[in-house]
Structures are given as C-alpha cells and as structure tokens.
Motif scaffolding. Structure first.
Motif, PDB file in Angstrom:
ATOM      1  N   CYS A  41       3.212   0.976   3.158  1.00 28.65           N
ATOM      2  CA  CYS A  41       4.262   1.969   2.856  1.00 28.65           C
ATOM      3  C   CYS A  41       3.492   3.243   2.523  1.00 28.65           C
ATOM      4  O   CYS A  41       3.726   3.897   1.516  1.00 28.65           O
ATOM      5  CB  CYS A  41       5.104   1.535   1.664  1.00 28.65           C
ATOM      6  N   ASP A  42       2.502   3.529   3.354  1.00 29.85           N
ATOM      7  CA  ASP A  42       1.495   4.533   3.019  1.00 29.85           C
ATOM      8  C   ASP A  42       1.709   5.855   3.748  1.00 29.85           C
ATOM      9  O   ASP A  42       0.758   6.613   3.956  1.00 29.85           O
ATOM     10  CB  ASP A  42       0.081   3.981   3.257  1.00 29.85           C
ATOM     11  N   LEU A  94      17.519  11.502   6.345  1.00 30.64           N
ATOM     12  CA  LEU A  94      17.401  10.116   6.805  1.00 30.64           C
ATOM     13  C   LEU A  94      16.026   9.492   6.567  1.00 30.64           C
ATOM     14  O   LEU A  94      15.846   8.300   6.801  1.00 30.64           O
ATOM     15  CB  LEU A  94      17.703  10.069   8.312  1.00 30.64           C
ATOM     16  N   VAL A 119       9.375   4.180  -0.819  1.00 36.23           N
ATOM     17  CA  VAL A 119       9.546   2.962  -0.010  1.00 36.23           C
ATOM     18  C   VAL A 119       8.719   1.809  -0.608  1.00 36.23           C
ATOM     19  O   VAL A 119       9.221   0.693  -0.788  1.00 36.23           O
ATOM     20  CB  VAL A 119       9.199   3.242   1.467  1.00 36.23           C
ATOM     21  N   GLY A 120       7.470   2.090  -0.954  1.00 35.32           N
ATOM     22  CA  GLY A 120       6.637   1.060  -1.570  1.00 35.32           C
ATOM     23  C   GLY A 120       7.235   0.586  -2.894  1.00 35.32           C
ATOM     24  O   GLY A 120       7.261  -0.621  -3.180  1.00 35.32           O
ATOM     25  N   SER A 172      15.208  15.297  -1.394  1.00 40.00           N
ATOM     26  CA  SER A 172      16.033  15.889  -2.454  1.00 40.00           C
ATOM     27  C   SER A 172      17.355  15.154  -2.633  1.00 40.00           C
ATOM     28  O   SER A 172      18.002  15.278  -3.651  1.00 40.00           O
ATOM     29  CB  SER A 172      16.316  17.363  -2.149  1.00 40.00           C
ATOM     30  N   GLN A 173      17.746  14.385  -1.630  1.00 40.20           N
ATOM     31  CA  GLN A 173      19.047  13.715  -1.708  1.00 40.20           C
ATOM     32  C   GLN A 173      18.935  12.230  -1.378  1.00 40.20           C
ATOM     33  O   GLN A 173      18.455  11.870  -0.304  1.00 40.20           O
ATOM     34  CB  GLN A 173      20.013  14.385  -0.741  1.00 40.20           C
ATOM     35  N   LEU A 196      -6.556   1.891  -0.399  1.00 38.54           N
ATOM     36  CA  LEU A 196      -6.922   0.908   0.626  1.00 38.54           C
ATOM     37  C   LEU A 196      -7.928   1.558   1.567  1.00 38.54           C
ATOM     38  O   LEU A 196      -7.699   2.654   2.077  1.00 38.54           O
ATOM     39  CB  LEU A 196      -5.678   0.505   1.432  1.00 38.54           C
ATOM     40  N   VAL A 231       0.860  -1.186   0.000  1.00 38.83           N
ATOM     41  CA  VAL A 231       0.000   0.000   0.000  1.00 38.83           C
ATOM     42  C   VAL A 231       0.896   1.235   0.000  1.00 38.83           C
ATOM     43  O   VAL A 231       1.655   1.458   0.947  1.00 38.83           O
ATOM     44  CB  VAL A 231      -0.930   0.017   1.232  1.00 38.83           C
ATOM     45  N   GLY A 232       0.837   2.008  -1.086  1.00 39.57           N
ATOM     46  CA  GLY A 232       1.641   3.229  -1.179  1.00 39.57           C
ATOM     47  C   GLY A 232       2.716   3.113  -2.240  1.00 39.57           C
ATOM     48  O   GLY A 232       3.531   2.182  -2.212  1.00 39.57           O
ATOM     49  N   GLY A 233       2.678   4.051  -3.184  1.00 39.05           N
ATOM     50  CA  GLY A 233       3.648   4.042  -4.282  1.00 39.05           C
ATOM     51  C   GLY A 233       4.647   5.176  -4.171  1.00 39.05           C
ATOM     52  O   GLY A 233       5.077   5.749  -5.163  1.00 39.05           O
ATOM     53  N   MET A 257      13.740   9.003   3.788  1.00 38.13           N
ATOM     54  CA  MET A 257      13.624   7.972   2.754  1.00 38.13           C
ATOM     55  C   MET A 257      14.725   6.929   2.932  1.00 38.13           C
ATOM     56  O   MET A 257      14.497   5.729   2.752  1.00 38.13           O
ATOM     57  CB  MET A 257      13.717   8.608   1.369  1.00 38.13           C
ATOM     58  N   HIS A 258      15.907   7.403   3.269  1.00 40.73           N
ATOM     59  CA  HIS A 258      17.046   6.495   3.502  1.00 40.73           C
ATOM     60  C   HIS A 258      16.627   5.335   4.414  1.00 40.73           C
ATOM     61  O   HIS A 258      16.823   4.160   4.088  1.00 40.73           O
ATOM     62  CB  HIS A 258      18.185   7.296   4.138  1.00 40.73           C
ATOM     63  N   GLY A 316       8.826   2.728   6.162  1.00 37.17           N
ATOM     64  CA  GLY A 316       8.966   4.112   5.695  1.00 37.17           C
ATOM     65  C   GLY A 316       8.312   5.091   6.660  1.00 37.17           C
ATOM     66  O   GLY A 316       8.279   4.867   7.871  1.00 37.17           O
ATOM     67  N   ASP A 317       7.769   6.172   6.097  1.00 39.47           N
ATOM     68  CA  ASP A 317       7.174   7.212   6.950  1.00 39.47           C
ATOM     69  C   ASP A 317       5.993   6.678   7.764  1.00 39.47           C
ATOM     70  O   ASP A 317       5.598   7.296   8.750  1.00 39.47           O
ATOM     71  CB  ASP A 317       6.709   8.405   6.100  1.00 39.47           C
TER      72      ASP A 317
HETATM   73  C1  FAD Z   1      10.980  18.806   2.872  1.00 39.40           C
HETATM   74  C2  FAD Z   1      11.410  17.377   2.941  1.00 39.40           C
HETATM   75  C3  FAD Z   1      12.684  17.028   2.503  1.00 39.40           C
HETATM   76  C4  FAD Z   1      13.128  15.714   2.604  1.00 39.40           C
HETATM   77  N1  FAD Z   1      14.391  15.387   2.194  1.00 39.40           N
HETATM   78  C5  FAD Z   1      14.841  14.112   2.305  1.00 39.40           C
HETATM   79  C6  FAD Z   1      16.153  13.741   1.848  1.00 39.40           C
HETATM   80  O1  FAD Z   1      16.896  14.570   1.321  1.00 39.40           O
HETATM   81  N2  FAD Z   1      16.539  12.440   1.985  1.00 39.40           N
HETATM   82  C7  FAD Z   1      15.719  11.486   2.538  1.00 39.40           C
HETATM   83  O2  FAD Z   1      16.138  10.328   2.654  1.00 39.40           O
HETATM   84  N3  FAD Z   1      14.462  11.802   2.946  1.00 39.40           N
HETATM   85  C8  FAD Z   1      14.010  13.078   2.847  1.00 39.40           C
HETATM   86  N4  FAD Z   1      12.740  13.398   3.234  1.00 39.40           N
HETATM   87  C9  FAD Z   1      11.855  12.360   3.738  1.00 39.40           C
HETATM   88  C10 FAD Z   1      11.212  11.604   2.587  1.00 39.40           C
HETATM   89  O3  FAD Z   1      10.562  12.466   1.694  1.00 39.40           O
HETATM   90  C11 FAD Z   1      10.227  10.592   3.152  1.00 39.40           C
HETATM   91  O4  FAD Z   1      10.838   9.880   4.202  1.00 39.40           O
HETATM   92  C12 FAD Z   1       9.804   9.610   2.063  1.00 39.40           C
HETATM   93  O5  FAD Z   1       9.095  10.261   1.053  1.00 39.40           O
HETATM   94  C13 FAD Z   1       8.929   8.530   2.679  1.00 39.40           C
HETATM   95  O6  FAD Z   1       8.571   7.643   1.677  1.00 39.40           O
HETATM   96  P1  FAD Z   1       7.348   6.662   1.866  1.00 39.40           P
HETATM   97  O7  FAD Z   1       7.271   5.889   0.599  1.00 39.40           O
HETATM   98  O8  FAD Z   1       7.466   5.962   3.160  1.00 39.40           O
HETATM   99  O9  FAD Z   1       6.096   7.623   2.041  1.00 39.40           O
HETATM  100  P2  FAD Z   1       5.436   8.664   1.006  1.00 39.40           P
HETATM  101  O10 FAD Z   1       6.468   9.228   0.092  1.00 39.40           O
HETATM  102  O11 FAD Z   1       4.656   9.603   1.854  1.00 39.40           O
HETATM  103  O12 FAD Z   1       4.475   7.760   0.170  1.00 39.40           O
HETATM  104  C14 FAD Z   1       3.321   7.192   0.724  1.00 39.40           C
HETATM  105  C15 FAD Z   1       2.339   6.953  -0.394  1.00 39.40           C
HETATM  106  O13 FAD Z   1       1.248   6.211   0.101  1.00 39.40           O
HETATM  107  C16 FAD Z   1       0.072   6.661  -0.544  1.00 39.40           C
HETATM  108  N5  FAD Z   1      -1.072   6.272   0.300  1.00 39.40           N
HETATM  109  C17 FAD Z   1      -1.368   6.705   1.555  1.00 39.40           C
HETATM  110  N6  FAD Z   1      -2.497   6.101   2.012  1.00 39.40           N
HETATM  111  C18 FAD Z   1      -2.921   5.267   1.028  1.00 39.40           C
HETATM  112  C19 FAD Z   1      -4.053   4.394   0.890  1.00 39.40           C
HETATM  113  N7  FAD Z   1      -4.928   4.244   1.877  1.00 39.40           N
HETATM  114  N8  FAD Z   1      -4.177   3.689  -0.259  1.00 39.40           N
HETATM  115  C20 FAD Z   1      -3.278   3.841  -1.274  1.00 39.40           C
HETATM  116  N9  FAD Z   1      -2.205   4.670  -1.212  1.00 39.40           N
HETATM  117  C21 FAD Z   1      -2.029   5.372  -0.075  1.00 39.40           C
HETATM  118  C22 FAD Z   1       0.261   8.168  -0.636  1.00 39.40           C
HETATM  119  O14 FAD Z   1      -0.533   8.733  -1.647  1.00 39.40           O
HETATM  120  C23 FAD Z   1       1.758   8.270  -0.944  1.00 39.40           C
HETATM  121  O15 FAD Z   1       2.027   8.356  -2.305  1.00 39.40           O
HETATM  122  C24 FAD Z   1      12.272  14.725   3.144  1.00 39.40           C
HETATM  123  C25 FAD Z   1      10.981  15.069   3.575  1.00 39.40           C
HETATM  124  C26 FAD Z   1      10.554  16.383   3.486  1.00 39.40           C
HETATM  125  C27 FAD Z   1       9.180  16.754   3.975  1.00 39.40           C
END
Ligand code: FAD
Length: 527
Positions: free
Chosen positions: A177-178, A311, A19-20, A50-51, A144, A14-16, A313-314, A299-300
């Motif tokens: 991964c939502d 850290l 991380v997903g 961004s990095q 979801l 769940v989540g693209g 996305m890392h 992930g988040d």
């Molecule tokens: C300003 C800023 C700068 C950053 N810079 C960095 C950096 O330089 N390096 C780094 O490592 N990290 C950085 N981060 C953190 C990074 O952006 C996040 O940690 C990362 O995007 C998390 O990825 P994710 O896939 O877990 O979650 P997300 O990117 O939030 O993706 C989650 C996805 O799940 C989908 N979703 C949610 N609920 C549902 C549902 N019920 N059904 C279907 N889909 C759903 C959402 O639409 C979304 O697309 C930064 C964050 C911010 C705010």
C-alpha cells in the motif's frame, strides 16, 4: 558473525497512508497479526485527499470512527457548495448548491455520505484506531528495501531509518500500500497501463485567517476559478477555518513561491503564510496485475487517478476491505484456493472505472470556457457545471460484475453498467454493494452485517436459513442468519434470501432457500 535478526508475522503491510491503515484495521478487527511499516516519521503534514467518500465513511462507521471523522474539522453548518467565480473577490458565475451536513439530514442511498476530512486529519484517526487493535504493530521510519517469495512465505528486507539497522520480516503475505512509487509493485515487475501524466498541477497549501471574510461568497467546499481562457484552478477550504489549498490544474512552468497564483485567485492582496508549494503529476494509470502469488498491491500502488473524481483513496480503501476478509479466510482455512485470485478479478475493473471517470471529470473541467463564454452559456440556460464531479451515489455503486464468487441469477444476465447505476441509485444484485435502508432511527441495515457472512431472510423466518447455515458450519465459514421484516427492504432487495459477504457485497440471492446450499457456500468462498 552475528546472527541476522528476523521476525515472523502473518501479514506485512507496506505503507501507512489511508489504504495501508484501513487494511490494518480490517485485518486487526479479524484478529490477524500484522506489521505495518511506514518510511515517514509520522503522518503527512500536507493534505492530498480532502473528501472521504460515502462508501469509505460506511467503513468508518463499521470501525466506530465515523463521528470522529465527521467532527474532526469541518463545521456541520458550512455549506458544501461548488462556486465558479472569476476570482474570490470577483464575479460569481455559477454555484452548485450542496447543503451542510446539518441541512442535508438523512440520505437515502447511504447512512453516511461524503465527509470533508482532509488526509492530515483523517490519517491520524485511522492510525489511532489501528493502534488500538492488539494484533497490529505500526512501525514508522521503517522502509521496505526488497523482498523475495516462495510458495510458503515472503521474506522482506526492512531498514530502520533511525538506527540504520536491517531486519528480515518473514510473512505469509505482503501487501504493497506504498503509493505511486510502489516498491512492492516494482519488486513484482508489474507494469502500468494508461494515459500516463495528463497534466502538471501545482498545490499551494497556505494559512490565511483573512481569506474567509475577504469576499462575499460565504463558505463553500470548492471555489473554481475561471479566467479569460479556462478554469485554471480550484481552491479548497481544508479546515473550514484558516487552512486552504489552491490547486492549479496545469502549469508546465510552476511558480514555486505560489505567490502569483494566490494573488490571481483572491483578485487582490491579502495576508497569508505559504506552508507548502508542490508541483505534481496528475496521472491516469492502472496496474496490469494486482498480485503475484503471496504479494498484493492496493491503493495508489495499483491505480492512480486524477483527484477530480474524489476516487483515489475511495478506490484504494474499498480494495483494502475486499482483500482483508480473503486473507483472513485463507489464513484460517475456510477460504478456497481461488479466493485470493478474486481480489484482482473484482477490484481491477472497479479501479479501471475509477481511473476513467477521474480522467473524464478532469477533461470536463479542462474544457470549461473562459469567463465570457461561461457567462453566455449560463445566460442561455445551459448547465455547464453538470458532469464535472463524480456523484457520490455513483461512487457508492460498486459491483463486481465478473466475479466467479458472486452467483448471478436469471435476473442479472445483463452486464452492470454505469448508466444503469446512474438511474437506479441503489441496486441489489449479486456482486453489488448491499443497498442501504434505514431500519429505525439512526440505524441502517448495513449496521447489521458485521464482519462475516450474513444471510438475510427478508419477510421469512430465521429457520428458512438453517440449511445454508448448516452448510456454512460444515465448511467452517463464519456465518449468521438474520430474519428481517421491513417493507422498504422488501422493495429494494426484491428477493427473499440475500447472502451478504464480509465486505458488504451481495454474494447470492434467491426467492427460496437453495436446494444445494453447500454448492453456494463453496462457490462464494472460492473453493
Ligand atoms: C491533490 C489531491 C487531492 C486528492 N483528493 C482526494 C479526495 O478528495 N478523495 C479521494 O478519495 N482521494 C483523493 N486523492 C487521492 C488520495 O490522496 C490517494 O489516492 C491516497 O492518498 C492513496 O492512499 P495510499 O495509502 O494508497 O497511498 P499514499 O497515501 O501515497 O501512502 C503510501 C505510503 O507508503 C509509504 N511508502 C512508500 N514506499 C515505502 C517503502 N518502501 N517502505 C515503507 N513505506 C513506504 C509512503 O511514505 C506513504 O506514506 C487526492 C490526491 C491528490 C494528489
């Protein structure tokens, strides 16, 4: 009554976001069938990350997309400096020099190192890779709604947001991964620990082809802006051409037009087009648990860090890679009954460290003085720009210190600590990421590991690994033996036999072939 439509799959992601998509790639490369659902219509149009960290780039290298990522947007000749200035056209107070990719050449600690590739460019590259894998099915505009689980399966209610139709997806596992909203986490009633919101920040994403030449500071990755009181904002060059993001660190009453911030940042008028202004909460959160039975979060959804550490996305992508091989092993029957439990055991402490380091680095930036004291400090020789970022070497140093599936030896009774990791750039010990060593032009030892277990026989013949290979075969654990002779590896790895896991971490090491190889094989796969 029409029959309810349902589908069956091994893993529902769940989540693209990054991380997903990373999880989909890791599982897809292992031949595991997955459906990934994403509620958005496509990729994000406003960058957050961004990095890409060095460790995440090492995974990109394994997936064969590292050149695409590195070449996506940032010029190899632009320096990656951190500049501290009163405004972009104002006084430069300090500069931390970080050479361009071209100048920095080969690194000692990683075959890759960090890469400036913001999410609006990175996510589509990941999605293209995931889409190229036959077992991966990505569905945008699918959301979801809820899910249930029993001991055999997950049953998820999914809505197609285009047609409004509902679908039940039955899966062996679900991975949330939502993101911070975390539908899966909420469904599992997992609570968050932490400091909560530590600041209200504002991102202004804008286009300006004029900005790069408006000032005398040249290309840099980050321009941190110091006013009379503090470091109030940071400007990031998003594409190294005309896209920029200004992040205001803390403003409880945000200017939603973004204009006052842009004027203050530049120190004069300039032409720009605001694409997006988003106030957002900078958070410090860690999920109390990372899984419940057949449902996992990553992930988040599992941790939320201030972006100042690079850290977020890392950490999430490292979690995806940790989880993928364990799901594969369990589905294919060579993973033990405890294996999936080690996902939380290994990743939660790392996530905790990421959240702490990120908040620390945010606090350090927030504690920077206004321009007068900044000047004074620099004049008196005080390096006040130290410790404001998390070094990539430290990010790369991941160690699963308390893992029951990493077999610690007599040399490693000491707990892993960050200070130790800071002084020794790469450490070979059970639990740690296996160190990088260049083995010949452009080739790293990491390139030899593949997607399953690898027993390195360092300075020893391949036949010395046979007993362990036999044991692995008996338990159907995918395994290869690799004899390698290289003085740099001998020095860094210290032991003659090193067992590297499918995620590139060291599971076991020793100077002699083990007396009881079955015992080791069973332990490293959680049996
Ligand atoms: C300003 C800023 C700068 C950053 N810079 C960095 C950096 O330089 N390096 C780094 O490592 N990290 C950085 N981060 C953190 C990074 O952006 C996040 O940690 C990362 O995007 C998390 O990825 P994710 O896939 O877990 O979650 P997300 O990117 O939030 O993706 C989650 C996805 O799940 C989908 N979703 C949610 N609920 C549902 C549902 N019920 N059904 C279907 N889909 C759903 C959402 O639409 C979304 O697309 C930064 C964050 C911010 C705010």
């Amino acid at each position: 009554m029409p029959k309810k439509k349902f589908e069956q799959v091994s893993v529902l992601i769940v989540g693209g976001g990054p991380v997903g998509l990373s999880l989909a790639i890791e599982l897809g490369l292992r031949g595991i069938d997955c459906i990934l659902i994403e509620q958005r219509g496509g990729h994000p149009e406003v960058p957050r990350m961004s990095q890409v960290s060095g460790r995440n780039m090492e995974f990109c290298r394994r997936w064969g997309i590292e050149k695409k990522v590195r070449g996506a947007v940032w010029s190899s000749t632009h320096p990656l400096d951190f500049v501290y200035a009163t405004s972009l056209t104002g006084e430069e107070l300090a500069r931390v020099k970080i050479p361009s990719y071209q100048k920095r050449g080969k690194l000692d600690y990683s075959p890759e190192g960090t890469c400036a590739c913001p999410q609006i460019f990175f996510d589509p590259i990941l999605a293209e890779k995931a889409n190229s894998l036959p077992k991966i099915n990505i569905r945008y505009k699918n959301q979801l709604k809820s899910f249930e689980q029993d001991n055999r399966k997950i049953s998820a209610q999914v809505v197609d947001l285009n047609s409004g139709k509902s679908l039940v997806i039955n899966a062996k596992y679900i991975v949330g991964c939502d993101g911070s909203g975390g539908t899966v986490r909420e469904g599992l009633n997992i609570l968050l620990d932490g400091l909560g919101t530590i600041a209200t920040s504002v991102n202004i994403f804008f286009r300006s082809s004029e900005l790069a030449t408006l000032h005398d500071k040249g290309w840099a990755r980050f321009y941190r802006l110091i006013d009379e009181q503090k470091c109030w904002a940071e400007l990031i060059a998003i594409d190294g051409k005309e896209l920029w993001r200004l992040t205001v660190f803390n403003d409880q009453t945000p200017d939603k037009t973004g204009r006052s911030y842009l004027q203050k940042m530049a120190g004069q008028d300039f032409s720009y087009e605001v694409i997006d202004v988003s106030p957002w909460e900078r958070r410090d959160y860690l999920a109390q648990s990372f899984h419940s039975n057949r449902a996992f979060i990553a992930g988040d959804a599992a941790q939320q860090c201030s972006p100042t550490g690079g850290l977020g996305m890392h950490t999430g992508v490292c979690e995806a890679v940790n989880l993928a091989w364990k799901i594969e092993a369990t589905l294919q029957g060579w993973g033990g009954t405890k294996l999936l439990d080690t996902y939380e055991e290994e990743c939660q402490p790392i996530a905790n460290r990421s959240v702490e380091l990120s908040t620390d680095s945010f606090n350090a930036i927030a504690a920077l003085p206004g321009d007068k004291d900044f000047r004074k400090a620099i004049k008196s020789g005080k390096d006040i720009t130290r410790g404001l970022a998390v070094p990539d070497e430290l990010r790369t140093q991941l160690c699963f210190d308390n893992s029951q599936i990493c077999i610690r030896d007599e040399d490693h009774t000491k707990k892993w600590d960050n200070a130790l990791a800071n002084t020794e750039i790469q450490l070979a010990r059970p639990g740690a990421r296996a160190p990088h060593v260049w083995i010949n032009e452009g080739k790293s030892i990491l390139d030899l590991f593949g997607t399953h277990f690898t027993l390195l026989c360092i300075g020893k013949p391949e036949k010395d690994g046979e007993t362990m290979e036999l044991a692995a075969t008996r338990y159907r654990v995918p395994f290869k033996v690799l004899a390698i002779n290289n003085p740099n590896i001998t020095v860094l790895y210290k032991k003659n036999f090193v067992l590297v896991r499918p995620d590139g971490h060291i599971a076991w090491q020793g100077n002699h072939p083990p007396q009881a190889p079955e015992k080791i094989i069973k332990q490293v796969v959680g049996a």
